[in-house]
Design a protein around this motif. Structure first.
Motif, PDB file in Angstrom:
ATOM      1  N   LEU A 103       0.837  -1.205   0.000  1.00 33.33           N
ATOM      2  CA  LEU A 103       0.000   0.000   0.000  1.00 33.33           C
ATOM      3  C   LEU A 103       0.871   1.255   0.000  1.00 33.33           C
ATOM      4  CD1 LEU A 103      -2.790   1.315   0.106  1.00 33.33           C
ATOM      5  CD2 LEU A 103      -2.745   1.022   2.593  1.00 33.33           C
ATOM      6  N   GLY A 104       1.948   1.234   0.774  1.00 32.86           N
ATOM      7  CA  GLY A 104       2.871   2.375   0.777  1.00 32.86           C
ATOM      8  C   GLY A 104       3.470   2.610  -0.594  1.00 32.86           C
ATOM      9  N   GLU A 105       3.896   1.542  -1.257  1.00 32.57           N
ATOM     10  CA  GLU A 105       4.443   1.659  -2.607  1.00 32.57           C
ATOM     11  C   GLU A 105       3.394   2.197  -3.574  1.00 32.57           C
ATOM     12  OE1 GLU A 105       5.880  -2.289  -3.357  1.00 32.57           O
ATOM     13  OE2 GLU A 105       7.780  -1.931  -2.287  1.00 32.57           O
ATOM     14  N   HIS A 158       2.988  -1.563  13.657  1.00 29.93           N
ATOM     15  CA  HIS A 158       3.913  -1.998  12.613  1.00 29.93           C
ATOM     16  C   HIS A 158       3.360  -1.680  11.227  1.00 29.93           C
ATOM     17  CE1 HIS A 158       7.385  -4.119  11.164  1.00 29.93           C
ATOM     18  NE2 HIS A 158       6.630  -4.916  10.422  1.00 29.93           N
ATOM     19  N   PHE A 159       2.045  -1.770  11.052  1.00 30.20           N
ATOM     20  CA  PHE A 159       1.418  -1.405   9.780  1.00 30.20           C
ATOM     21  C   PHE A 159       1.751   0.033   9.417  1.00 30.20           C
ATOM     22  CE2 PHE A 159      -1.988   0.776   7.559  1.00 30.20           C
ATOM     23  CZ  PHE A 159      -2.159  -0.010   6.435  1.00 30.20           C
ATOM     24  N   PHE A 160       1.565   0.950  10.366  1.00 28.83           N
ATOM     25  CA  PHE A 160       1.791   2.361  10.062  1.00 28.83           C
ATOM     26  C   PHE A 160       3.269   2.661   9.840  1.00 28.83           C
ATOM     27  CE2 PHE A 160      -2.434   2.635  12.076  1.00 28.83           C
ATOM     28  CZ  PHE A 160      -3.102   3.156  10.992  1.00 28.83           C
ATOM     29  N   ARG A 161       4.160   1.974  10.561  1.00 20.28           N
ATOM     30  CA  ARG A 161       5.592   2.139  10.318  1.00 20.28           C
ATOM     31  C   ARG A 161       5.933   1.698   8.888  1.00 20.28           C
ATOM     32  NH1 ARG A 161       9.730   2.745  13.489  1.00 20.28           N
ATOM     33  NH2 ARG A 161       8.572   2.098  15.344  1.00 20.28           N
ATOM     34  N   SER A 162       5.450   0.530   8.477  1.00 24.11           N
ATOM     35  CA  SER A 162       5.743   0.011   7.134  1.00 24.11           C
ATOM     36  C   SER A 162       5.115   0.879   6.054  1.00 24.11           C
ATOM     37  CB  SER A 162       5.258  -1.438   7.020  1.00 24.11           C
ATOM     38  OG  SER A 162       5.933  -2.256   7.953  1.00 24.11           O
ATOM     39  N   LEU A 163       3.913   1.387   6.304  1.00 23.75           N
ATOM     40  CA  LEU A 163       3.266   2.304   5.359  1.00 23.75           C
ATOM     41  C   LEU A 163       4.109   3.558   5.182  1.00 23.75           C
ATOM     42  CD1 LEU A 163       0.658   3.028   3.677  1.00 23.75           C
ATOM     43  CD2 LEU A 163      -0.140   4.177   5.749  1.00 23.75           C
ATOM     44  N   ALA A 164       4.530   4.167   6.287  1.00 21.34           N
ATOM     45  CA  ALA A 164       5.314   5.406   6.232  1.00 21.34           C
ATOM     46  C   ALA A 164       6.633   5.198   5.497  1.00 21.34           C
ATOM     47  CB  ALA A 164       5.566   5.938   7.645  1.00 21.34           C
ATOM     48  N   MET A 165       7.320   4.096   5.799  1.00 20.44           N
ATOM     49  CA  MET A 165       8.624   3.831   5.187  1.00 20.44           C
ATOM     50  C   MET A 165       8.513   3.656   3.673  1.00 20.44           C
ATOM     51  SD  MET A 165      10.799   4.006   7.620  1.00 20.44           S
ATOM     52  CE  MET A 165       9.753   5.122   8.541  1.00 20.44           C
ATOM     53  N   ASN A 166       7.422   3.066   3.211  1.00 17.94           N
ATOM     54  CA  ASN A 166       7.289   2.752   1.791  1.00 17.94           C
ATOM     55  C   ASN A 166       6.536   3.810   0.994  1.00 17.94           C
ATOM     56  OD1 ASN A 166       8.496  -0.092   1.254  1.00 17.94           O
ATOM     57  ND2 ASN A 166       7.566  -0.132   3.283  1.00 17.94           N
ATOM     58  N   ALA A 167       5.765   4.660   1.659  1.00 18.40           N
ATOM     59  CA  ALA A 167       5.080   5.765   0.980  1.00 18.40           C
ATOM     60  C   ALA A 167       5.897   7.046   1.033  1.00 18.40           C
ATOM     61  CB  ALA A 167       3.704   5.999   1.607  1.00 18.40           C
ATOM     62  N   GLY A 168       6.977   7.050   1.814  1.00 13.71           N
ATOM     63  CA  GLY A 168       7.782   8.266   1.956  1.00 13.71           C
ATOM     64  C   GLY A 168       7.086   9.313   2.795  1.00 13.71           C
ATOM     65  N   LEU A 169       6.539   8.882   3.929  1.00  9.60           N
ATOM     66  CA  LEU A 169       5.807   9.784   4.825  1.00  9.60           C
ATOM     67  C   LEU A 169       6.588  10.023   6.108  1.00  9.60           C
ATOM     68  CD1 LEU A 169       2.330   7.980   4.739  1.00  9.60           C
ATOM     69  CD2 LEU A 169       3.131   9.792   3.199  1.00  9.60           C
ATOM     70  N   THR A 170       6.553  11.238   6.600  1.00 13.50           N
ATOM     71  CA  THR A 170       6.908  11.497   7.989  1.00 13.50           C
ATOM     72  C   THR A 170       5.587  11.425   8.738  1.00 13.50           C
ATOM     73  OG1 THR A 170       8.771  12.910   7.396  1.00 13.50           O
ATOM     74  CG2 THR A 170       7.869  13.155   9.615  1.00 13.50           C
ATOM     75  N   LEU A 171       5.473  10.441   9.624  1.00 12.61           N
ATOM     76  CA  LEU A 171       4.198  10.161  10.280  1.00 12.61           C
ATOM     77  C   LEU A 171       4.401  10.071  11.788  1.00 12.61           C
ATOM     78  CD1 LEU A 171       1.187   9.324  10.141  1.00 12.61           C
ATOM     79  CD2 LEU A 171       1.954   6.987   9.705  1.00 12.61           C
TER      80      LEU A 171
END
Length: 195
Positions: free
Chosen positions: A76-78, A138-151
């Motif tokens: 989803l992040g990608e 962990h979902f939100f960490r992985s989402l942020a890392m792969n979408a390029g978000l500062t969250l």
């Protein structure tokens, strides 16, 4: 405005994930991960962010929920990263505070291209249905890392169902706000002229 959509597939020895995303959708979702509460959270995420989202996941749930949740978040992040492209003219920053009964989630987001995740809070119960509560973090960490978000995310409450659902809703609303096109802007919201 160009079409902000993506279709991303991730296949490993542990999971097969297919995600389609329309950032400028109507909130329609079709989600099948094999984890009922996680399906509910992704449906809520799509609905409150007005993202059209399809997620199909076939994971090694006979082991646990970790690989499925993580790989859905990565995919989803990608998809967000691909759909947003150069991020030209987006608002970029947003924050939302969302309650669900006694629980309150607080989200601050920068669609910066620089991944970072900070979390403040604890979940009141270890599991919600077949989802391990810590997997929400962990979902939100992985989402942020792969979408390029500062969250930056925080939550307080007394019921893990409410705490996790508030986090998904608040993140969806903040991400929707941050990715909206600012009609006054033709460039990228950065002095670097790049995100």
């Amino acid at each position: 405005m160009s079409d902000r959509t993506a279709a991303v597939t991730r296949e490993t020895a542990e999971t097969t994930i297919e995600v389609t995303l329309d950032v400028d959708g109507d909130g329609d979702a079709t989600v099948e991960t094999g984890i009922g509460f996680f399906d509910h959270m992704l449906d809520s995420f799509a609905r409150h962010g007005l993202f059209d989202l399809t997620v199909r996941a076939d994971g090694d749930l006979h082991i646990d929920d970790h690989h499925t949740v993580e790989d859905v978040a990565i995919t989803l992040g990608e998809a967000f990263d691909e759909a947003l492209g150069d991020r030209r003219a987006i608002h970029r920053f947003a924050d939302r505070k969302v309650p669900l009964d006694e629980a309150v989630a607080d989200i601050v987001i920068d669609v910066s291209g620089r991944p970072l995740f900070e979390f403040d809070g604890e979940f009141s119960q270890e599991r919600v249905g077949e989802l391990t509560s810590q997997m929400a973090k962990h979902f939100f960490r992985s989402l942020a890392m792969n979408a390029g978000l500062t969250l930056h995310a925080g939550v307080v409450g007394e019921n893990a169902h409410h705490e996790i659902e508030a986090l998904f809703k608040a993140t969806a609303r903040a991400l929707d706000d941050a990715t909206q096109i600012d009609e006054r802007r033709s460039d990228v919201a950065s002095t670097k002229e790049s995100l």
